[in-house]
Design a protein around this motif. Structure first.
Motif, mmCIF file in Angstrom:
data_model
loop_
_atom_site.group_PDB
_atom_site.id
_atom_site.type_symbol
_atom_site.label_atom_id
_atom_site.label_comp_id
_atom_site.label_asym_id
_atom_site.label_seq_id
_atom_site.Cartn_x
_atom_site.Cartn_y
_atom_site.Cartn_z
ATOM 1 N N LEU A 38 0.898 -1.350 0.004
ATOM 2 C CA LEU A 38 0.193 -0.003 0.051
ATOM 3 C C LEU A 38 0.973 1.342 0.170
ATOM 4 O O LEU A 38 1.265 1.803 1.191
ATOM 5 N N ALA A 39 1.310 1.678 -1.060
ATOM 6 C CA ALA A 39 2.382 2.780 -1.049
ATOM 7 C C ALA A 39 2.029 3.161 -2.658
ATOM 8 O O ALA A 39 1.624 2.664 -3.509
ATOM 9 N N PHE A 40 2.823 4.467 -2.916
ATOM 10 C CA PHE A 40 2.912 5.080 -4.008
ATOM 11 C C PHE A 40 4.453 5.175 -4.244
ATOM 12 O O PHE A 40 5.174 5.275 -3.335
ATOM 13 N N VAL A 41 4.847 4.947 -5.556
ATOM 14 C CA VAL A 41 6.091 4.789 -5.821
ATOM 15 C C VAL A 41 6.623 5.762 -7.165
ATOM 16 O O VAL A 41 8.017 5.833 -7.326
ATOM 17 N N ARG A 42 5.666 6.475 -7.760
ATOM 18 C CA ARG A 42 6.105 7.334 -8.643
ATOM 19 C C ARG A 42 4.906 8.536 -8.880
ATOM 20 O O ARG A 42 3.682 8.086 -8.539
ATOM 21 N N ALA A 43 5.476 9.583 -9.322
ATOM 22 C CA ALA A 43 4.490 10.652 -9.657
ATOM 23 C C ALA A 43 4.924 11.681 -10.493
ATOM 24 O O ALA A 43 6.207 11.870 -10.235
ATOM 25 N N GLY A 44 4.260 12.150 -11.416
ATOM 26 C CA GLY A 44 4.469 13.247 -12.265
ATOM 27 C C GLY A 44 5.622 12.658 -13.134
ATOM 28 O O GLY A 44 6.692 13.545 -13.452
ATOM 29 N N GLY A 45 5.597 11.598 -13.484
ATOM 30 C CA GLY A 45 6.704 11.014 -14.233
ATOM 31 C C GLY A 45 8.016 10.727 -13.724
ATOM 32 O O GLY A 45 9.038 10.594 -14.391
ATOM 33 N N ARG A 46 8.192 10.886 -12.213
ATOM 34 C CA ARG A 46 9.232 10.745 -11.590
ATOM 35 C C ARG A 46 9.148 9.422 -10.496
ATOM 36 O O ARG A 46 8.030 9.422 -10.029
ATOM 37 N N GLU A 47 10.440 8.751 -10.651
ATOM 38 C CA GLU A 47 10.318 7.582 -9.792
ATOM 39 C C GLU A 47 10.936 7.951 -8.268
ATOM 40 O O GLU A 47 11.715 8.806 -8.166
ATOM 41 N N ALA A 48 10.159 7.498 -7.193
ATOM 42 C CA ALA A 48 10.581 7.721 -5.768
ATOM 43 C C ALA A 48 11.836 7.171 -5.686
ATOM 44 O O ALA A 48 12.586 7.416 -4.669
ATOM 45 N N GLY A 49 11.860 5.697 -6.343
ATOM 46 C CA GLY A 49 12.712 4.922 -5.740
ATOM 47 C C GLY A 49 12.459 4.254 -4.337
ATOM 48 O O GLY A 49 13.445 3.868 -3.707
ATOM 49 N N HIS A 50 11.227 4.432 -3.810
ATOM 50 C CA HIS A 50 11.095 4.039 -2.340
ATOM 51 C C HIS A 50 9.554 3.871 -2.347
ATOM 52 O O HIS A 50 8.752 4.693 -3.033
ATOM 53 N N LEU A 51 8.996 3.307 -1.485
ATOM 54 C CA LEU A 51 7.642 3.021 -0.984
ATOM 55 C C LEU A 51 7.355 4.354 -0.318
ATOM 56 O O LEU A 51 7.682 4.631 1.150
ATOM 57 N N LEU A 52 6.198 5.174 -0.734
ATOM 58 C CA LEU A 52 5.956 6.121 0.132
ATOM 59 C C LEU A 52 4.153 6.013 0.397
ATOM 60 O O LEU A 52 3.516 5.417 -0.286
ATOM 61 N N PRO A 53 3.994 6.774 1.622
ATOM 62 C CA PRO A 53 2.640 6.506 2.030
ATOM 63 C C PRO A 53 1.617 7.151 1.208
ATOM 64 O O PRO A 53 1.974 8.373 0.709
ATOM 65 N N VAL A 54 0.573 6.502 1.118
ATOM 66 C CA VAL A 54 -0.506 7.319 0.426
ATOM 67 C C VAL A 54 -1.605 7.966 1.104
ATOM 68 O O VAL A 54 -1.606 7.791 2.388
ATOM 69 N N PRO A 55 -1.702 9.392 0.603
ATOM 70 C CA PRO A 55 -2.704 10.284 1.369
ATOM 71 C C PRO A 55 -3.913 9.111 1.751
ATOM 72 O O PRO A 55 -4.485 8.843 0.931
ATOM 73 N N ARG A 56 -4.448 8.995 3.048
ATOM 74 C CA ARG A 56 -5.332 8.207 3.439
ATOM 75 C C ARG A 56 -6.708 8.931 3.579
ATOM 76 O O ARG A 56 -7.392 8.957 4.663
ATOM 77 N N THR A 57 -7.174 9.299 2.464
ATOM 78 C CA THR A 57 -8.756 10.189 2.370
ATOM 79 C C THR A 57 -9.687 9.029 1.709
ATOM 80 O O THR A 57 -9.261 7.895 1.056
ATOM 81 N N ARG A 58 -11.017 9.217 1.977
ATOM 82 C CA ARG A 58 -11.871 8.202 1.090
ATOM 83 C C ARG A 58 -12.065 8.412 -0.129
ATOM 84 O O ARG A 58 -12.039 7.574 -1.143
ATOM 85 N N GLU A 59 -11.510 9.858 -0.657
ATOM 86 C CA GLU A 59 -11.324 9.850 -2.066
ATOM 87 C C GLU A 59 -10.099 9.077 -2.778
ATOM 88 O O GLU A 59 -10.143 8.405 -3.617
#
Lengths: 145, 279
Positions: free
Chosen positions: B97-118
């Motif tokens: 349960l993580a995001f690893v990329r955004a905006g075409g860039r790789e995080a190279g790491h497991l990052l927490p997801v914003p935990r909203t109902r949306e």
């Protein structure tokens, strides 16, 4: 929407989901830009936590490079970490980690021309220019892979 | 698929190429987990083939699918994960349960997801897409976080519980990650365990780490410590895990030490199993 964002919107659920994706994308992009350097801290985050996480991302990227090309931390010694930080600040992780390792090595060669490890690194990266190759009989020209 | 379909795995260790022969010879290893991205479905490492021939279960664990990414999981990544699962005859696969990329860039790491109902709608949709493309059940792992999003509406356990309810996804509970979040974010592991639908538990991760300047680093390169084993004990009081896996990613100790860590895990599990059986 960009070509990456085209979703088949069949009904209201799809539309809401697409909007949710857009909103999530914006938030995550903002955070990641801040963490990788190049963007301000988004509102509401603990600055200490952001710093810790950003350091963690950098350390992980550096660790993987050191794992894939152990000659780099071996040769560069105490210069490895500070140089990698400078490199990473200017070069976002684009391709895979192997490409990253090679790109860092090439960058380090240019960034520290008078470092004590420079000749050894140059030999490692550009063996065609090595002393031994110059001593061997010339082969028919073939570009070094 | 019903929870009965969750296979009994036993006590296992993370398979790493650096310790492949050690793993082959380690007594009492009932199953292994492999990092899916490090395995080529067409050319399994010989050591893994040895384990498979012996009847050891192999479970692929993905690290780059990005089920918490805003975008849908990529078809080629899903196909690759599915291929590895098929190549090793896995009964399930796991991811995070993580995001690893955004905006075409790789995080190279497991990052927490914003935990909203949306955000939950997005992650649930991503999980359903993954489940459609994977030949076996999927389990989602909680992660070690060093930051918290402002405006979170749900705890990580609540978010996972919602995902289980909406999609039937299984759980991979990492007790070291729960400990990490206790130290770094003040999240109570026991409260989180109570919020998790443990009937959906597929297996458990146990790993070592180290505290530096008040921050817990989930390194997987240090011995497993008592606080992490305490979280494992608390979990075993609440549910009997079908599998428990020791994760070690580097600074590999002598085989005897790895064996001892497996034994320590087994002792915690067996002790709780006996105690709850008496009640």
């Amino acid at each position: 929407m960009s070509e990456h964002d085209e979703y088949l919107i069949r009904d209201r659920d799809d539309a809401e989901l697409a909007l949710a994706r857009r909103h999530l994308a914006h938030r995550q992009e903002e955070l990641l830009t801040a963490l990788l350097g190049g963007g301000p801290a988004p509102a509401g985050f603990d600055p200490g936590q952001l710093r810790t996480q950003a350091e963690g991302l950098l350390a992980k990227r550096r660790e993987i490079v050191g794992h894939l090309m152990p000659e780099l931390p071996d040769l560069l010694g105490p210069d490895f970490a500070p140089l990698f930080r400078r490199y990473a600040d200017a070069h976002p992780l684009a391709g895979g980690h192997r490409a990253d390792a090679r790109a860092f090595a090439d960058w380090a060669l240019d960034a520290a021309p008078s470092a004590s490890w420079h000749p050894a690194l140059r030999r490692l990266l550009r063996p065609a220019a090595s002393r031994w190759n110059r001593l061997l009989p010339r082969r028919t020209a073939k570009s070094h892979p | 698929m019903s929870p009965d379909a969750i296979p009994r795995l036993g006590v296992g260790v993370g398979w790493r190429s650096e310790i492949d022969t050690v793993v082959e010879r380690l007594p009492g290893v009932e199953w292994v987990e492999v990092v899916a991205e490090n395995i080529c479905a067409d050319h399994l490492p010989p050591s893994l083939e040895v384990l498979l021939a012996r009847g050891v279960t192999v479970v692929p664990h993905g690290v780059s699918l990005g089920l918490g990414d805003a975008a849908e999981p990529a078809g080629h990544r899903l196909a690759r994960l599915a291929a590895v699962a098929e190549a090793v005859g896995a009964p399930l696969v796991s991811e995070h349960l993580a995001f690893v990329r955004a905006g075409g860039r790789e995080a190279g790491h497991l990052l927490p997801v914003p935990r909203t109902r949306e955000a939950l709608r997005v992650v649930a949709a991503n999980v359903r897409i993954a489940q459609r493309e994977l030949p076996v059940p999927l389990a989602l792992e909680n992660i070690a976080a060093q930051l918290a999003w402002p405006g979170d509406e749900l705890t990580e356990a609540q978010f996972l519980a919602e995902l289980v309810e909406r999609t039937g996804v299984r759980l991979l509970v990492d007790v070291a990650n729960l400990h990490t979040n206790r130290v770094n974010l003040g999240v109570d592991p026991v409260a989180e365990l109570d919020r998790l639908p443990l009937e959906a538990l597929a297996y458990v991760h146990v790993a070592g780490g180290v505290e530096r300047d008040g921050v817990w680093h989930d390194t997987h390169t240090h011995p497993v410590t008592a606080p992490v084993l305490d979280v494992l004990a608390a979990l075993c009081e609440r549910a009997d895990p079908p599998g428990v896996l020791l994760e070690r990613d580097g600074a590999y100790p002598p085989p005897a030490e790895l064996s001892a860590e497996l034994d320590a895990i087994r002792r915690v599990h067996d002790l709780r199993a006996r105690e709850t059986a008496r009640v």
